[in-house]
Design a protein around this motif. Structure first.
Motif, short mmCIF file in Angstrom:
data_model
loop_
_atom_site.label_atom_id
_atom_site.label_comp_id
_atom_site.label_asym_id
_atom_site.label_seq_id
_atom_site.Cartn_x
_atom_site.Cartn_y
_atom_site.Cartn_z
N CYS A 88 0.81 -1.22 0.00
CA CYS A 88 0.00 0.00 0.00
C CYS A 88 0.84 1.27 0.00
CB CYS A 88 -0.93 0.00 1.21
SG CYS A 88 -2.14 -1.32 1.13
N GLY A 89 2.10 1.16 -0.35
CA GLY A 89 2.95 2.35 -0.49
C GLY A 89 3.22 3.07 0.81
N GLU A 212 1.28 1.09 10.97
CA GLU A 212 2.00 1.46 9.74
C GLU A 212 3.04 2.57 9.97
OE1 GLU A 212 -0.28 1.40 6.04
OE2 GLU A 212 -2.07 0.93 7.21
N GLY A 213 3.71 2.48 11.10
CA GLY A 213 4.79 3.44 11.37
C GLY A 213 4.31 4.85 11.63
N THR A 214 3.02 5.04 11.93
CA THR A 214 2.51 6.40 12.12
C THR A 214 2.52 6.83 13.59
OG1 THR A 214 0.24 5.61 12.35
CG2 THR A 214 0.95 6.24 10.13
N GLY A 438 -3.20 -3.25 5.12
CA GLY A 438 -3.25 -1.90 5.69
C GLY A 438 -3.82 -0.90 4.70
N LEU A 439 -3.75 0.39 5.09
CA LEU A 439 -4.27 1.46 4.23
C LEU A 439 -3.14 2.14 3.46
CD1 LEU A 439 -6.79 3.26 6.64
CD2 LEU A 439 -7.30 1.62 4.83
N GLY A 440 -2.02 2.37 4.16
CA GLY A 440 -0.89 3.02 3.53
C GLY A 440 -1.28 4.34 2.90
N ARG A 441 -0.66 4.63 1.76
CA ARG A 441 -1.07 5.81 0.98
C ARG A 441 -2.18 5.43 0.02
NH1 ARG A 441 2.69 9.33 2.10
NH2 ARG A 441 4.62 8.45 2.87
N ALA A 442 -2.21 4.14 -0.35
CA ALA A 442 -3.10 3.71 -1.44
C ALA A 442 -4.57 3.73 -1.06
CB ALA A 442 -2.70 2.29 -1.87
N LYS A 443 -4.89 3.51 0.22
CA LYS A 443 -6.31 3.27 0.55
C LYS A 443 -6.91 4.29 1.51
CE LYS A 443 -6.16 -1.59 -0.50
NZ LYS A 443 -5.98 -2.92 0.06
N ASN A 473 5.62 9.18 9.59
CA ASN A 473 4.99 8.68 8.37
C ASN A 473 3.72 9.44 7.97
OD1 ASN A 473 5.29 7.03 6.21
ND2 ASN A 473 4.81 5.12 7.28
N PRO A 474 3.82 10.76 7.81
CA PRO A 474 2.62 11.53 7.46
C PRO A 474 2.08 11.11 6.09
CG PRO A 474 4.59 12.90 7.30
CD PRO A 474 5.02 11.60 7.92
N GLY A 475 0.77 11.19 5.94
CA GLY A 475 0.14 10.81 4.66
C GLY A 475 -0.21 9.35 4.59
N VAL A 476 0.14 8.61 5.66
CA VAL A 476 -0.15 7.16 5.68
C VAL A 476 -1.21 6.89 6.73
CG1 VAL A 476 0.89 4.98 6.45
CG2 VAL A 476 2.07 6.39 4.79
N LEU A 477 -2.11 5.97 6.43
CA LEU A 477 -3.14 5.44 7.33
C LEU A 477 -4.19 6.47 7.76
CD1 LEU A 477 -2.64 2.80 10.07
CD2 LEU A 477 -4.06 4.76 10.53
#
Ligand SMILES: Cc1cc2nc3c(=O)[nH]c(=O)nc-3n(C[C@H](O)[C@H](O)[C@H](O)COP(=O)(O)OP(=O)(O)OC[C@H]3O[C@@H](n4cnc5c(N)ncnc54)[C@H](O)[C@@H]3O)c2cc1C
Length: 488
Positions: A88-89, A212-214, A438-443, A473-477
């Motif tokens: 999920c990038g 996710e590292g956030t 996970g959601l990552g950037r993709a979802k 990790n901004p922009g993720v999850l």
């Protein structure tokens, strides 16, 4: 195994600018620990090559607290990275103002404790390396997935990975007893306890599983081990359709009970793609079928008649019309062959070219219903699309993957619409559009539409509390822009 030292309040990182940051990080990490420019390339793009810009640099420390603290002071984002196999990038930079924090040099494995059934490890340990290290001890860490030769413990925790044995042993959050985490301000939380039962407050260790590292960097973990099976019975089974496969799965759950440790499925399109692109792969049965299941029973005792249980189940499946063909593995080589056929499903599809991947879960009894409804949606939106569902039948987890019709390039603007429609369908059926990746950037956009405002607000509030400057990790999850946080 060295433990992290608290960096909050440390004076080594009193920084104000990005150039100061690079000078300081390269100074205290040295040439092995700090990469910049072209050297960051191997870390910069995600596994599917969809996300990632060149970061300010890649830090490869042997302890992470100082790096996190320094980045926080300079207002530079920290992107934890394990094996970078996430789908999920989430382990690459979204903006150049970011440092990728690779755990690849934190690879110590401690002594397994057979009495407790646990082992301390550093977050950079590769999953397959841990499997090998445990072999002589008669113990297993029962997490298995196609990327196990590269995925690292911190990444598996970061995504709360599932894999093919989750049916019996659970997901990563069920396999983590204790954690050490470097928080966004450099403070170290030492929760390295080796007990299953620990209700002294909120379940903090679970909070970091799937974060996710956030929320921080996982640096060490105490993992739960199980006795190695001394007996296995494995079969490759053919079902006439998905409904029959689901019914056979239910039958097996009752018949094989706690011995059922693998119940996977894939379909003939996927088998065709794997055979086409992987010439050394052979098809092990006489005739091709519609839907295939890989069934595995395991047991620590050699005295349980596993072959008998599996053989009886196959006979019953045939009598009930749920199974049309099947073969029992007669050797470890057969077993490995059956598993390879299942595990090469993603590779076969990748080698065919462009693909749309969705990671859905529905209650296991509704798997066939989902596949039928989703097929109608996809065929309506993209006539001729090739649909290749495969995954974990036992827990209703479907890798719902699409390849364009033969000879047609590109999914165009339809990709987003299909993703939305499938997410809506999974949600209506009581399932999830992000089962194990996970959601990552993709979802993130899917979560915006298909998760309630209350749920999203809770996550945004957690993020804002633990990471008020949005360093991690901004922009993720979670979309952590302050205006999105609502306290109504
Ligand atoms: C062929 C293939 C098959 C796969 N099969 C499965 C499967 O069956 N089941 C499944 O669940 N997944 C599967 N995956 C996805 C992937 O392997 C998992 O998501 C895995 O957990 C990622 O581990 P990683 O070390 O590569 O993490 P990365 O990709 O490096 O990172 C993933 C996330 O974790 C965060 N992270 C990494 N390290 C840390 C850390 N130390 N502390 C905090 N956060 C951290 C990252 O910031 C990122 O958000 C598959 C992938 C491939 C390529």
């Amino acid at each position: 195994m060295q433990q992290e030292k608290n960096a909050a309040g440390s004076r080594t990182t009193d920084l104000v600018s990005m150039s100061d940051l690079t000078v300081t990080l390269s100074g205290f990490l040295g040439t092995k620990g700090w990469l910049s420019g072209l050297d960051t390339r191997p870390y910069a793009r995600d596994w599917l090559d969809r996300f990632g810009v060149e970061p300010l640099g890649v830090a490869r420390p042997t302890g992470t607290a100082e790096v996190v603290k320094a980045c926080g002071k300079a207002g530079v984002a920290v992107v934890p990275q394990g094996g970078n196999t996430g789908l999920c990038g989430a382990a690459v930079a979204g903006l150049p103002n970011a440092v990728i924090l690779s755990l690849s040099r934190m690879t110590a494995i401690g002594q397994p404790d057979p009495d407790t059934g646990s082992i301390p490890v550093e977050a950079g340990v590769v999953l397959a390396t841990l499997h090998e290290a445990l072999e002589p001890h008669g113990l297993i860490f029962p997490m298995h997935l196609g990327a196990e030769g590269s995925a690292r413990i911190g990444g598996l925790i970061g995504t709360n990975a599932g894999g093919s044995h989750a049916l019996r042993y659970g997901m990563m959050h069920d396999l983590v007893l204790g954690l050490e985490v470097v928080l966004p301000d450099g403070t170290v939380w030492n929760g390295l306890r080796a007990v299953q039962k620990d209700n002294a407050g909120y379940q903090l260790r679970r909070l970091f599983c799937g974060a996710e590292g956030t929320l921080g960097v996982v640096t060490r973990a105490i993992l739960k081990l199980h006795p190695a099976p001394r007996q296995r019975a494995t079969a490759l089974v053919v079902a006439p359709d998905f409904a029959a496969a689901v019914a056979f799965g239910t039958f097996l759950r009752h018949e094989a009970g706690e011995f059922l440790s693998g119940l996977e499925f894939f379909c003939d399109l996927g088998v065709g793609l794997a055979l086409k692109h992987l010439p050394d792969l052979a098809f092990p049965l006489e005739k091709r079928g519609a839907v295939y299941m890989l069934v595995e029973l395991t047991c620590g005792s050699p005295r349980v008649p596993l072959d008998e249980i599996l053989g009886f189940s196959l006979e019953q499946g045939m009598e009930q019309g749920l199974v049309t063909d099947g073969a029992l593995a007669m050797s470890d080589a057969h077993r490995a062959h059956f598993w390879r056929l299942r595990e090469e499903q993603p590779e076969g599809q990748r080698l065919e070219g462009e693909q749309l991947k969705h990671n859905i879960s529905v209650p296991p009894g509704k798997l066939a219903e989902f596949i039928a409804a989703a097929e109608a949606i996809c065929a309506g939106m993209l006539p001729g699309v090739r649909i290749n569902p495969f995954g974990h039948l036992g827990d209703g987890n479907i890798h719902y993957n699409l390849t364009p019709p033969e000879g047609v390039a590109g999914f165009g603007g339809e990709a987003g619409e299909i993703g939305q429609a499938l997410a809506a369908l999974a949600t209506e059926m009581g399932g999830s559009f992000a089962a194990e990746h996970g959601l990552g950037r993709a979802k993130i956009a899917l979560a915006d539409r298909h998760r309630s405002r209350v749920e999203r607000d809770l996550m945004a509030r957690l993020k804002a509390t633990l990471d008020p400057s949005a360093v991690m990790n901004p922009g993720v999850l979670v979309d952590s822009r302050p205006q999105r946080i609502s306290f109504e």
